[in-house]
Design a protein around this motif. Structure first.
Motif, short mmCIF file in Angstrom:
data_model
loop_
_atom_site.label_atom_id
_atom_site.label_comp_id
_atom_site.label_asym_id
_atom_site.label_seq_id
_atom_site.Cartn_x
_atom_site.Cartn_y
_atom_site.Cartn_z
N GLU A 123 0.86 -1.18 0.00
CA GLU A 123 0.00 0.00 0.00
C GLU A 123 0.90 1.23 0.00
OE1 GLU A 123 -4.05 -1.33 2.25
OE2 GLU A 123 -2.28 -1.10 3.51
N ILE A 124 0.60 2.16 -0.92
CA ILE A 124 1.56 3.23 -1.20
C ILE A 124 1.17 4.57 -0.59
CG2 ILE A 124 2.71 4.51 -3.05
CD1 ILE A 124 2.32 2.02 -4.83
N ARG A 125 0.03 5.08 -0.89
CA ARG A 125 -0.33 6.44 -0.49
C ARG A 125 -1.59 6.44 0.36
NH1 ARG A 125 2.54 10.44 -3.13
NH2 ARG A 125 3.83 9.73 -4.85
N PRO A 126 -1.44 6.46 1.69
CA PRO A 126 -0.17 6.48 2.41
C PRO A 126 0.29 5.06 2.76
CG PRO A 126 -1.95 6.81 3.94
CD PRO A 126 -2.59 6.67 2.58
N PRO A 127 1.57 4.88 3.13
CA PRO A 127 2.01 3.57 3.64
C PRO A 127 1.28 3.27 4.95
CG PRO A 127 3.89 4.99 3.11
CD PRO A 127 2.67 5.85 3.09
N THR A 128 0.76 2.07 5.08
CA THR A 128 -0.07 1.75 6.25
C THR A 128 0.68 0.99 7.33
OG1 THR A 128 -0.81 -0.21 5.06
CG2 THR A 128 -2.22 1.75 4.93
N ASP A 129 1.92 0.61 7.06
CA ASP A 129 2.71 -0.09 8.07
C ASP A 129 4.20 0.19 7.83
OD1 ASP A 129 3.68 -1.95 6.07
OD2 ASP A 129 1.79 -3.04 6.28
N GLU A 130 5.03 -0.35 8.70
CA GLU A 130 6.46 -0.03 8.66
C GLU A 130 7.13 -0.50 7.36
OE1 GLU A 130 5.17 -0.20 12.93
OE2 GLU A 130 4.90 -1.50 11.18
N ILE A 131 6.79 -1.70 6.90
CA ILE A 131 7.45 -2.21 5.69
C ILE A 131 7.01 -1.42 4.46
CG2 ILE A 131 7.83 -4.24 4.24
CD1 ILE A 131 9.15 -4.29 7.05
N SER A 185 6.87 7.16 12.74
CA SER A 185 5.85 8.00 13.36
C SER A 185 4.57 7.85 12.57
CB SER A 185 6.29 9.47 13.36
OG SER A 185 6.50 9.93 12.03
N LYS A 186 3.46 8.17 13.19
CA LYS A 186 2.17 8.09 12.51
C LYS A 186 1.67 9.49 12.21
CE LYS A 186 0.56 3.57 14.04
NZ LYS A 186 -0.55 2.80 14.64
N ASP A 187 1.46 9.74 10.94
CA ASP A 187 0.91 11.02 10.51
C ASP A 187 -0.23 10.67 9.56
OD1 ASP A 187 0.39 13.46 9.30
OD2 ASP A 187 2.43 14.17 9.50
N VAL A 188 0.00 10.84 8.28
CA VAL A 188 -0.92 10.28 7.29
C VAL A 188 -0.33 8.92 6.92
CG1 VAL A 188 -1.97 10.60 5.03
CG2 VAL A 188 -1.45 12.59 6.44
N GLY A 189 -0.68 7.91 7.66
CA GLY A 189 -0.05 6.62 7.51
C GLY A 189 1.15 6.46 8.43
N VAL A 190 1.96 5.46 8.17
CA VAL A 190 3.16 5.19 8.97
C VAL A 190 4.37 5.65 8.18
CG1 VAL A 190 4.54 3.39 10.08
CG2 VAL A 190 2.04 3.21 10.05
N LEU A 191 5.20 6.49 8.80
CA LEU A 191 6.31 7.11 8.08
C LEU A 191 7.60 7.01 8.86
CD1 LEU A 191 4.34 10.36 7.21
CD2 LEU A 191 4.76 8.47 5.65
N LEU A 192 8.72 6.95 8.15
CA LEU A 192 10.02 7.01 8.79
C LEU A 192 10.23 8.38 9.39
CD1 LEU A 192 12.50 5.29 6.29
CD2 LEU A 192 12.21 4.68 8.69
N ASN A 193 10.74 8.44 10.63
CA ASN A 193 11.10 9.75 11.19
C ASN A 193 12.49 10.13 10.71
OD1 ASN A 193 12.92 8.32 12.83
ND2 ASN A 193 11.48 8.22 14.55
#
Length: 319
Positions: free
Chosen positions: A172-180, A253-261
């Motif tokens: 899932e791309i936009r947004p990413p829904t998990d860490e991977i 971090s969680k913003d719009v989905g799961v993102l690298l900080n």
């Protein structure tokens, strides 16, 4: 060069500086080929002019790690013949099919190489290897892309076996829904811009593609070539970072989905750059070349093909 903080790129005389708060850092312009901005970076007009003169591409990413655009120098390697022949190969059905088929054959080979590497390490991956090996790449562009989709789908399903942590359900791309998904999106954006910078060093036009449809808002040939190298560069980087606990929950971090900080991005970028700089002895050139240079060689091979010098065969791992 990767800039992960906010600041300003400016020029003073014949020197480029990055200014962050009260710190002014000199940039060795003759030692870099591209700048990737992951923070809010302002490029002053003098710096922009200097960078364009030196042929340095500046890529911009938003706070989610997605590629937004590039400050792209005027084309320094210009060949009307190559662009005409490249377009001819896109417009001719059979010629386009040949190249698109080769791209996906390269993806298939490199995905299988990666799976077999982890299979030898004791991972139960036979089901996914068998499914991909049975995949026949043929037909028109839509059928070839469907084959590519099934190859990636099987590969992604194997991630939960290869990875020691993080649950991965589907891409899932936009947004990413998990860490991977977050790691994949970030890594793929990095690779896309790396390919774009390498294509700039050839006579190819980055907007004229063969597998993906050309688009007004993207350099689609970069997407074509990036897919061949994803299993080797992006996915292997992710497997190393996760399995060696170099990346964990605290780096998201969680913003719009799961993102690298920011800390996670810096770790990923460091390992990604190491992967690009990894060298391997080339069987034809008979010398060591970096993974990054292998991407440029792919461009050279395409040029030879469209000029009828040598049939194109996509990159396939030989080690």
């Amino acid at each position: 060069m990767y800039i992960t903080s906010h600041g300003i790129l400016l020029r003073k005389d014949n020197t480029l500086f990055f200014v962050k708060e009260d710190i002014k850092q000199q940039i060795p312009i003759h030692a870099i080929s591209e700048i990737n901005c992951h923070g809010k970076v302002t490029v002053k007009s003098g710096a922009a002019s200097f960078l364009m003169k030196e042929g340095i591409v500046v890529n911009f990413f938003n706070k989610y790690g997605f590629y937004e655009g590039s400050l792209y120098p005027k084309i320094k390697l210009n060949s009307g013949l190559v662009v005409v022949k490249q377009s001819e190969h896109y417009l001719n059905h059979d010629k386009r099919i040949y190249i698109a088929n080769e791209f996906v054959e390269g993806i298939k080979h490199n995905v299988l190489k990666t799976l077999k590497y982890y299979s030898k390490k004791g991972k139960e991956l036979d089901e996914y290897i068998d499914n991909i090996e049975k995949e026949e790449i043929k037909g028109d562009i839509s059928q070839i892309m469907s084959s590519e989709g099934r190859i990636w789908n099987n590969f992604y399903q194997s991630f939960n076996i290869i990875l020691r942590k993080f649950n991965f359900i589907k891409r899932e791309i936009r947004p990413p829904t998990d860490e991977i998904n977050s790691l994949l999106s970030f890594g793929n954006s990095l690779l896309y811009t790396t390919v774009l910078s390498e294509l700039y060093q050839t006579y190819l036009h980055p907007s004229v593609s063969f597998l993906h449809e050309p688009s007004e808002r993207r350099f689609s040939l970069s997407l074509d070539i990036a897919d061949i190298f994803k299993p080797i560069i992006v996915d292997r980087t992710i497997f190393k970072l996760v399995n060696n606990n170099m990346i964990n929950k605290k780096h998201f971090s969680k913003d719009v989905g799961v993102l690298l900080n920011d800390a996670g991005k810096q770790i990923f970028i460091s390992e990604y750059q190491k992967k690009l700089e990894t060298t391997i002895k080339h069987p034809t050139l008979n010398k060591k070349v970096s993974y990054k240079y292998l991407i440029r060689l792919e461009g050279y091979k395409l040029i030879k093909h469209i000029l009828n010098d040598q049939p194109y065969e996509s990159f396939r791992m030989w080690w």
